[in-house]
Scaffold this active site. Structure first.
Site, PDB file in Angstrom:
ATOM      1  N   HIS A  82      62.548 -47.090  29.067  1.00 57.62           N
ATOM      2  CA  HIS A  82      63.721 -46.108  28.851  1.00 57.62           C
ATOM      3  C   HIS A  82      64.244 -46.012  30.430  1.00 57.62           C
ATOM      4  O   HIS A  82      65.390 -45.964  30.252  1.00 57.62           O
ATOM      5  CB  HIS A  82      63.394 -44.670  28.454  1.00 57.62           C
ATOM      6  CG  HIS A  82      62.526 -44.760  27.024  1.00 57.62           C
ATOM      7  ND1 HIS A  82      63.012 -45.048  25.787  1.00 57.62           N
ATOM      8  CD2 HIS A  82      61.200 -44.661  26.908  1.00 57.62           C
ATOM      9  CE1 HIS A  82      62.006 -45.154  24.984  1.00 57.62           C
ATOM     10  NE2 HIS A  82      60.956 -44.805  25.564  1.00 57.62           N
ATOM     11  N   GLU A 136      46.762 -48.946  17.769  1.00 57.31           N
ATOM     12  CA  GLU A 136      47.354 -47.704  18.380  1.00 57.31           C
ATOM     13  C   GLU A 136      47.927 -47.271  17.208  1.00 57.31           C
ATOM     14  O   GLU A 136      48.883 -47.542  16.492  1.00 57.31           O
ATOM     15  CB  GLU A 136      48.589 -48.251  19.425  1.00 57.31           C
ATOM     16  CG  GLU A 136      49.356 -46.927  19.638  1.00 57.31           C
ATOM     17  CD  GLU A 136      50.465 -47.410  20.644  1.00 57.31           C
ATOM     18  OE1 GLU A 136      50.668 -48.506  21.404  1.00 57.31           O
ATOM     19  OE2 GLU A 136      51.622 -46.590  20.887  1.00 57.31           O
ATOM     20  N   GLU A 174      53.676 -54.636  25.191  1.00 54.65           N
ATOM     21  CA  GLU A 174      53.869 -54.537  23.756  1.00 54.65           C
ATOM     22  C   GLU A 174      54.625 -55.801  23.301  1.00 54.65           C
ATOM     23  O   GLU A 174      55.614 -56.009  23.920  1.00 54.65           O
ATOM     24  CB  GLU A 174      54.507 -53.416  23.183  1.00 54.65           C
ATOM     25  CG  GLU A 174      53.702 -52.114  23.351  1.00 54.65           C
ATOM     26  CD  GLU A 174      54.618 -51.071  23.263  1.00 54.65           C
ATOM     27  OE1 GLU A 174      55.753 -50.921  22.934  1.00 54.65           O
ATOM     28  OE2 GLU A 174      53.955 -49.898  23.376  1.00 54.65           O
ATOM     29  N   HIS A 194      54.216 -42.784  20.056  1.00 55.73           N
ATOM     30  CA  HIS A 194      55.501 -42.874  19.550  1.00 55.73           C
ATOM     31  C   HIS A 194      56.031 -41.484  19.151  1.00 55.73           C
ATOM     32  O   HIS A 194      55.650 -40.796  18.364  1.00 55.73           O
ATOM     33  CB  HIS A 194      55.774 -43.586  18.469  1.00 55.73           C
ATOM     34  CG  HIS A 194      57.093 -44.525  18.203  1.00 55.73           C
ATOM     35  ND1 HIS A 194      58.135 -43.610  17.878  1.00 55.73           N
ATOM     36  CD2 HIS A 194      57.485 -45.446  18.789  1.00 55.73           C
ATOM     37  CE1 HIS A 194      59.339 -44.404  18.040  1.00 55.73           C
ATOM     38  NE2 HIS A 194      59.045 -45.644  18.346  1.00 55.73           N
ATOM     39  N   ASN A 245      55.392 -45.393  29.170  1.00 52.21           N
ATOM     40  CA  ASN A 245      56.266 -46.335  28.741  1.00 52.21           C
ATOM     41  C   ASN A 245      57.463 -46.228  29.501  1.00 52.21           C
ATOM     42  O   ASN A 245      58.152 -45.221  29.511  1.00 52.21           O
ATOM     43  CB  ASN A 245      56.587 -46.159  27.311  1.00 52.21           C
ATOM     44  CG  ASN A 245      57.289 -47.329  26.780  1.00 52.21           C
ATOM     45  OD1 ASN A 245      58.349 -47.548  27.541  1.00 52.21           O
ATOM     46  ND2 ASN A 245      56.967 -47.691  25.616  1.00 52.21           N
ATOM     47  N   ARG A 260      60.907 -56.960  24.291  1.00 52.22           N
ATOM     48  CA  ARG A 260      61.791 -57.096  22.968  1.00 52.22           C
ATOM     49  C   ARG A 260      62.210 -58.601  23.150  1.00 52.22           C
ATOM     50  O   ARG A 260      62.777 -59.116  24.135  1.00 52.22           O
ATOM     51  CB  ARG A 260      62.504 -56.026  22.764  1.00 52.22           C
ATOM     52  CG  ARG A 260      62.098 -54.876  22.461  1.00 52.22           C
ATOM     53  CD  ARG A 260      63.239 -53.661  22.195  1.00 52.22           C
ATOM     54  NE  ARG A 260      63.528 -53.991  20.465  1.00 52.22           N
ATOM     55  CZ  ARG A 260      63.049 -53.244  19.471  1.00 52.22           C
ATOM     56  NH1 ARG A 260      62.480 -52.317  19.817  1.00 52.22           N
ATOM     57  NH2 ARG A 260      63.472 -53.720  18.312  1.00 52.22           N
ATOM     58  N   ARG A 262      66.472 -56.286  25.322  1.00 48.25           N
ATOM     59  CA  ARG A 262      67.483 -55.066  25.293  1.00 48.25           C
ATOM     60  C   ARG A 262      67.222 -54.230  26.485  1.00 48.25           C
ATOM     61  O   ARG A 262      67.939 -53.560  27.110  1.00 48.25           O
ATOM     62  CB  ARG A 262      67.680 -54.532  24.224  1.00 48.25           C
ATOM     63  CG  ARG A 262      66.707 -53.591  23.538  1.00 48.25           C
ATOM     64  CD  ARG A 262      66.876 -52.597  22.594  1.00 48.25           C
ATOM     65  NE  ARG A 262      66.933 -53.253  21.398  1.00 48.25           N
ATOM     66  CZ  ARG A 262      66.857 -52.872  20.253  1.00 48.25           C
ATOM     67  NH1 ARG A 262      66.533 -51.460  20.141  1.00 48.25           N
ATOM     68  NH2 ARG A 262      66.607 -53.538  19.025  1.00 48.25           N
ATOM     69  N   THR A 268      61.195 -48.593  17.789  1.00 48.89           N
ATOM     70  CA  THR A 268      60.008 -49.403  16.729  1.00 48.89           C
ATOM     71  C   THR A 268      59.821 -48.316  15.721  1.00 48.89           C
ATOM     72  O   THR A 268      59.456 -47.028  16.156  1.00 48.89           O
ATOM     73  CB  THR A 268      58.675 -49.662  17.420  1.00 48.89           C
ATOM     74  OG1 THR A 268      59.014 -50.381  18.631  1.00 48.89           O
ATOM     75  CG2 THR A 268      57.851 -50.413  16.467  1.00 48.89           C
ATOM     76  N   HIS A 293      57.614 -52.741  26.733  1.00 46.75           N
ATOM     77  CA  HIS A 293      57.755 -53.688  25.504  1.00 46.75           C
ATOM     78  C   HIS A 293      58.755 -54.713  25.740  1.00 46.75           C
ATOM     79  O   HIS A 293      59.930 -54.387  25.832  1.00 46.75           O
ATOM     80  CB  HIS A 293      58.230 -52.502  24.392  1.00 46.75           C
ATOM     81  CG  HIS A 293      58.578 -53.404  22.936  1.00 46.75           C
ATOM     82  ND1 HIS A 293      58.804 -52.514  22.008  1.00 46.75           N
ATOM     83  CD2 HIS A 293      58.355 -54.635  22.594  1.00 46.75           C
ATOM     84  CE1 HIS A 293      59.070 -53.483  20.689  1.00 46.75           C
ATOM     85  NE2 HIS A 293      58.829 -54.681  21.310  1.00 46.75           N
TER      86      HIS A 293
HETATM   87  N1  PXP Z   1      53.794 -47.157  21.360  1.00 43.84           N
HETATM   88  C1  PXP Z   1      54.906 -47.911  21.081  1.00 43.84           C
HETATM   89  C2  PXP Z   1      54.162 -48.939  20.046  1.00 43.84           C
HETATM   90  C3  PXP Z   1      56.098 -48.003  21.186  1.00 43.84           C
HETATM   91  O1  PXP Z   1      56.794 -49.048  20.659  1.00 43.84           O
HETATM   92  C4  PXP Z   1      56.635 -46.924  21.885  1.00 43.84           C
HETATM   93  C5  PXP Z   1      58.085 -46.900  22.085  1.00 43.84           C
HETATM   94  O2  PXP Z   1      58.595 -48.009  22.759  1.00 43.84           O
HETATM   95  C6  PXP Z   1      55.908 -45.978  22.420  1.00 43.84           C
HETATM   96  C7  PXP Z   1      54.455 -45.972  22.255  1.00 43.84           C
HETATM   97  C8  PXP Z   1      56.428 -44.866  23.356  1.00 43.84           C
HETATM   98  O3  PXP Z   1      57.321 -43.866  22.451  1.00 43.84           O
HETATM   99  P1  PXP Z   1      57.914 -42.999  23.009  1.00 43.84           P
HETATM  100  O4  PXP Z   1      58.963 -43.467  24.006  1.00 43.84           O
HETATM  101  O5  PXP Z   1      58.767 -42.354  21.741  1.00 43.84           O
HETATM  102  O6  PXP Z   1      57.264 -41.782  23.700  1.00 43.84           O
END
Ligand code: PXP
Length: 241
Positions: free
Chosen positions: A9, A152, A69, A191, A6, A44, A48, A100, A42
């Site tokens: 970040h 998921e 996402e 997550h 992901n 959003r 953001r 999330t 994602h």
């Molecule tokens: N899965 C989903 C649905 C998420 O919203 C996120 C965070 O954006 C992640 C996985 C990844 O989470 P993390 O950044 O904590 O590894």
């Protein structure tokens, strides 16, 4: 087991300055070179971190699959219909949250109608559909009834738990993964997973995909700081020679 990285970040750091670096699309290429099986972003509603431009470029350039996402709202669903990513994961979204905070709540008729309608809309798109849910029996059952192809499982509570509670949360994930597989769903999870806590989750046989972002990006920032400082110091030194 597939690793989807992901890169939201990376975009968060860019947005903090409103500039064009670091670019999550370039980061995605490096993640793929490092062995990522796919890239997760994602989009959003408040934009953001990830921007529409990021998703468009990612879809053009990624050599692996893109997992987009989204909340089940009509404007982002319309974009998903246009973009047709390999996979779409429906997630809950609250404007005030930092990230999330939990899985989709499917406990009411109204919520199920909303998610069911979104899945129906996405059926024509050809993307694999996944629902981000808490690891409990009802959520798995409703997901199967609504016709999702995958779930998921939210690993956030496992990640936050300590001691005996962590073992309980792991058992919860293991149980939900087995139920989901038995119901014919593909099982993903994610997550809050880190280098320290991922191993027991990665060992759950039914889970075929993990979505991990923050921990990988955090390690990249720390791991790269020494080299990148040296590179800047070298430029400063050369400027006077
Ligand atoms: N899965 C989903 C649905 C998420 O919203 C996120 C965070 O954006 C992640 C996985 C990844 O989470 P993390 O950044 O904590 O590894």
């Amino acid at each position: 087991m597939r690793l989807y990285v992901n890169v939201d970040h990376i975009a968060t750091v860019r947005q903090a300055r409103g500039t064009d670096e670091p670019d999550p699309v370039r980061a995605a290429v490096l993640c793929e070179l490092g062995g990522a099986d796919g890239i997760t972003v994602h989009l959003r509603e408040d934009r953001r971190h990830i921007q529409d431009r990021d998703v468009r470029l990612l879809l053009e350039t990624a050599r692996t699959g893109v997992n987009l996402e989204l909340a089940a709202t009509s404007d982002v669903l319309a974009l998903a219909e246009e973009w047709r990513p390999m996979q779409i994961t429906l997630v809950p979204e609250r404007r005030q949250e930092v990230t999330t905070e939990g899985g989709l709540s499917l406990g009411t008729e109204e919520a199920r109608r909303e998610i069911g309608a979104a899945l129906q809309r996405l059926r024509g798109v050809g993307s694999r559909t996944s629902l981000f849910i808490d690891p409990d029996e009802d959520s798995v059952r409703f997901s199967a009834e609504l016709g999702a192809q995958a779930v998921e499982l939210h690993t956030g509570e496992y990640a936050n738990a300590r001691g005996a509670e962590r073992a309980q949360q792991l058992a919860r994930l293991t149980n939900a993964a087995a139920l989901a597989r038995a119901a014919g769903l593909a099982v993903h999870a994610g997550h809050g997973l880190t280098y320290e806590n991922v191993t027991p989750v990665a060992a759950i046989a039914e889970i075929e995909e993990l979505n991990i972002g923050h921990s990988i990006v955090s390690r990249a920032v720390l791991g790269g700081s020494e080299r990148t400082t040296r590179e800047m110091a070298e430029i400063l030194r050369r400027a006077r020679t």
